[in-house]
Design an enzyme around this catalytic site. Structure first.
Site, PDB file in Angstrom:
ATOM      1  N   GLU A 144      27.602  26.472  85.221  1.00  0.00           N
ATOM      2  CA  GLU A 144      27.945  27.007  83.902  1.00  0.00           C
ATOM      3  C   GLU A 144      29.461  27.190  83.933  1.00  0.00           C
ATOM      4  O   GLU A 144      29.971  28.256  84.259  1.00  0.00           O
ATOM      5  CB  GLU A 144      27.212  28.320  83.625  1.00  0.00           C
ATOM      6  CG  GLU A 144      27.020  28.608  82.140  1.00  0.00           C
ATOM      7  CD  GLU A 144      28.220  29.224  81.466  1.00  0.00           C
ATOM      8  OE1 GLU A 144      29.313  28.583  81.500  1.00  0.00           O
ATOM      9  OE2 GLU A 144      28.084  30.315  80.920  1.00  0.00           O
ATOM     10  N   GLU A 153      37.799  25.136  80.953  1.00  0.00           N
ATOM     11  CA  GLU A 153      37.791  25.875  82.222  1.00  0.00           C
ATOM     12  C   GLU A 153      37.759  24.937  83.428  1.00  0.00           C
ATOM     13  O   GLU A 153      37.463  25.368  84.545  1.00  0.00           O
ATOM     14  CB  GLU A 153      36.600  26.839  82.261  1.00  0.00           C
ATOM     15  CG  GLU A 153      36.723  27.977  81.264  1.00  0.00           C
ATOM     16  CD  GLU A 153      35.574  28.971  81.351  1.00  0.00           C
ATOM     17  OE1 GLU A 153      34.685  28.777  82.201  1.00  0.00           O
ATOM     18  OE2 GLU A 153      35.570  29.935  80.560  1.00  0.00           O
TER      19      GLU A 153
END
Length: 685
Positions: A144, A153
């Site tokens: 995740e 990210e």
């Protein structure tokens, strides 16, 4: 061990050195994290669990051991799901040491220590082999690593490395794939967050128009995505020009390339208009068949689905480099370019059968510098004609033909307004000690010789800066780029105090005062970011709750935090209340400003916290609010200033009032320390 940290005080403007403990950064990271929001995301958690169960089953059906690699494990939740689903062993990788330590405790508490190994490393540093962190490569990859933009990210380089070094070829992946969707829209509201519109000023000698410089008009802006809660954007604020189309997909079960690339799709507008904005979101399929799907689609794209509120994943607003008129049915090409961490878009009209023009190239670079000085809400604020009219009306009341005007605000239009509303032969001086080449703006409006930019700190202002004239009108919005909380713009008061010796004895200060206002509210969803989770899908995560609570108690629980409440619906449980006033006609006093009192709860509901905002009194009958605009109905639904962030103070415990037979009150104590410019507050339910 203690360390000294330097910081610029946003309210007083002074440089401060604060002694901080070695754990300060860690406490900040935990306290301001979105771990609670993720754990409360029921849809996300259920879909991940379903996908993990299915992946483990597929591996077992092949007669293989299920070895899981969980990158960015956080609490260890996904690894515990895998172990519970029958995985033989899980490697849970977490680079943030305090989080890795918490994961070890949570895994142990839930009885999975023999099935899960927590590795406190970046995944690119993990080794495989008899003496390595992992005994063998994994055949199930669970991650995740996503943000609102999907790749912001570092998901792509992480996946790329994992496929090369940490997982088997043909491994199962949860999620299996991600799909990015786009829709072309026209929206004056959203476009106003990226471009400055002409401003009309009714002056005594006729209408004047403040025009943005061509450098600003032609500037592509900055590449950073504008991520918002699109579900709070009314359909009346935008017009869809295209259907929702798939822009690109990423298959996480196969080797991933992070190198920069472009994707192109053909569009045919369903309506004629001005193409300004690309709205984008993504979904993830947890399994190869796509039966287990978790989507970020906004309300108009998935009208039959129940919307899951989440703050860690929202939707994206991308601004096209320039506005492009489009006709219904014409052939267009939309290109998405990306690097490892960001995406940007370009729109081209088809020329002939194929458009082969090279649309590659680097990400947009701001050339006008306005996009570096003003954030998106600030553009919107400057484009708010109603707000501008309030300043025009107020300035008209105080400006005279012989006025000498000093403006103290960052990147403000006030000096131009002041010039157009006064005599042409009078010079106006503007203090921009944090200016970024605002001279382009004055040049575009032929005001270079009318407005003088003084690049100096207020305390360093000299009579020579003002040509030995005294200031008769001191103005500010006030707005400063360093402000995070509403009262940080009280820097105007400190700057006004610093230039006191340059003010005429009968000086007019606009605004002449400010006030701090407060209201008790019940949030529809925002409360989740501060609410303990307890158990998540049957797993005990109270260690995480305690960790967040400890970090909040370290400092942040006694502080308010900024949130743009137009994106986070709430209802008022009390009337708004003025709690402190600040008199700008006088200098900042030496003593603290304090107040105590109580506010009655008038509606049934859960008191999640207090919202605080500033209001500025420009004239006797004209004020500007940075917070509450109105309470729109009897239920107490609130409308907030969309250009500003309001301060939210979350209560440590929630009071639920089901009946108002006995009026419930919230007591408060608020203290403004004039030496530090900080506001301390305490509430008791």
């Amino acid at each position: 061990m203690k360390t000294f940290c330097g910081r610029a005080n946003p309210t007083t403007g002074s440089m401060e050195w604060l002694e901080e403990g070695e754990d300060y950064d860690y406490h900040q990271e935990i306290a301001r994290s979105r771990y609670a929001d993720m754990l409360h995301d029921k849809d996300r958690n259920v879909k991940y669990y379903q996908g993990i169960r299915a992946a483990v089953s597929r591996v077992k059906e092949r007669g293989e051991k299920a070895i899981v690699l969980d990158i960015g494990t956080g609490t260890g939740l996904l690894s515990m799901m895998a172990a519970s689903a029958g995985a033989d062993f899980c490697y849970a990788v977490e680079v943030f040491k305090p989080m890795a330590n918490a994961a070890v405790k949570i895994v142990e508490k839930n009885g999975f220590s023999d099935k899960i190994k927590v590795i406190n490393k970046h995944s690119t540093e993990v080794t495989v082999g008899p003496d390595g962190d992992m005994q063998c490569r994994a055949n199930i990859l669970v991650t995740e690593l996503f943000d609102t933009e999907l790749i912001g990210e570092g998901a792509l380089p992480t996946y790329e490395h994992a496929h090369k070094y940490l997982v088997e070829e043909g491994c199962e992946a949860v999620p299996h794939r991600a799909t990015v969707y786009v829709q072309l829209v026209e929206s004056k509201r959203m476009w106003s967050w990226n471009k400055l519109f002409p401003v009309r000023v009714e002056a005594e000698d006729g209408e004047k128009i403040i025009v943005p410089p061509s450098e600003m008009e032609n500037c592509p802006g900055v590449p950073s995505v504008c991520d918002i809660q699109l579900n709070q954007m009314p359909s009346s604020d935008f017009t869809t020009l295209s259907d929702v189309v798939t822009m690109f997909r990423v298959d996480f079960s196969k080797p991933v390339r992070s190198a920069s690339t472009c994707y192109r799709v053909q569009l045919e507008p369903v309506k004629s208009g001005k193409a300004q904005i690309v709205l984008s979101w993504w979904d993830i399929d947890m399994d190869p068949s796509g039966m287990i799907n978790c989507t970020m689609a906004p309300y108009w794209a998935k009208p039959t689905s129940a919307l899951q509120w989440r703050d860690h994943w929202m939707q994206c607003v991308y601004f096209l480099p320039s506005e492009e008129p489009v006709l219904q049915g014409e052939k267009l090409f939309l290109t998405a370019c990306r690097d490892e961490y960001s995406v940007w878009y370009k729109l081209q009209k088809a020329r002939g059968e194929e458009n082969t023009a090279d649309v590659r190239g680097g990400s947009p670079v701001c050339r006008c510098r306005a996009h570096l000085l003003w954030n998106r809400p600030r553009f919107g604020e400057l484009n708010d004609q109603n707000r501008t009219c309030q300043y025009i009306q107020s300035l008209s009341k105080v400006l005279k033909t012989d006025s000498v005007c000093l403006c103290i605000s960052d990147g403000s239009l006030l000096p131009v307004l002041a010039h157009y509303l006064g005599a042409k032969q009078v010079q106006y001086f503007v203090l921009f000690f944090r200016s970024l080449h605002f001279s382009l703006f004055f040049k575009a409006n032929h005001l270079e010789d009318k407005i003088k930019i003084i690049e100096a700190r207020p305390e360093l202002l000299k009579p020579s800066h003002l040509e030995d004239k005294k200031i008769s009108v001191l103005v500010g919005e006030p707005f400063f780029t360093t402000s995070l909380l509403p009262w940080h713009n009280l820097y105007f008061w400190y700057a006004r105090t610093a230039v006191s010796s340059h003010l005429a004895s009968n000086v007019t200060v606009l605004p002449h005062s400010a006030s701090l206002h407060m209201m008790i509210v019940e949030f529809q969803d925002l409360w989740r970011i501060r609410s303990p989770c307890g158990t998540c899908e049957g797993f005990d995560v109270r260690t995480m709750d305690d960790m967040i609570k400890d970090s909040l108690n370290f400092r942040e629980s006694k502080e308010a935090e900024p949130h743009p409440l137009w994106e986070y619906p709430c209802k008022s449980l009390s009337d708004p209340q003025e709690v402190l006033t600040f008199d700008f006609t006088k200098t900042v006093p030496q003593h603290c400003l304090s107040t105590e009192g109580s506010v009655n709860l008038l509606r049934k509901g859960r008191s999640h916290g207090a919202v605080l905002w500033m209001e500025y009194l420009l004239a006797a009958d004209i004020s500007v609010s940075t917070g509450l605009m109105q309470i729109s109905n009897e239920k107490g639904n609130c409308e907030w200033n969309p250009h500003c962030k309001q301060a939210v103070y979350f209560f440590s415990s929630v009071i639920e009032s089901e009946t108002l037979s006995d009026p419930t009150a919230v007591t408060y104590a608020i203290n403004f320390d004039t030496k530090t410019g900080e506001i301390a507050m305490d509430f008791k339910l």
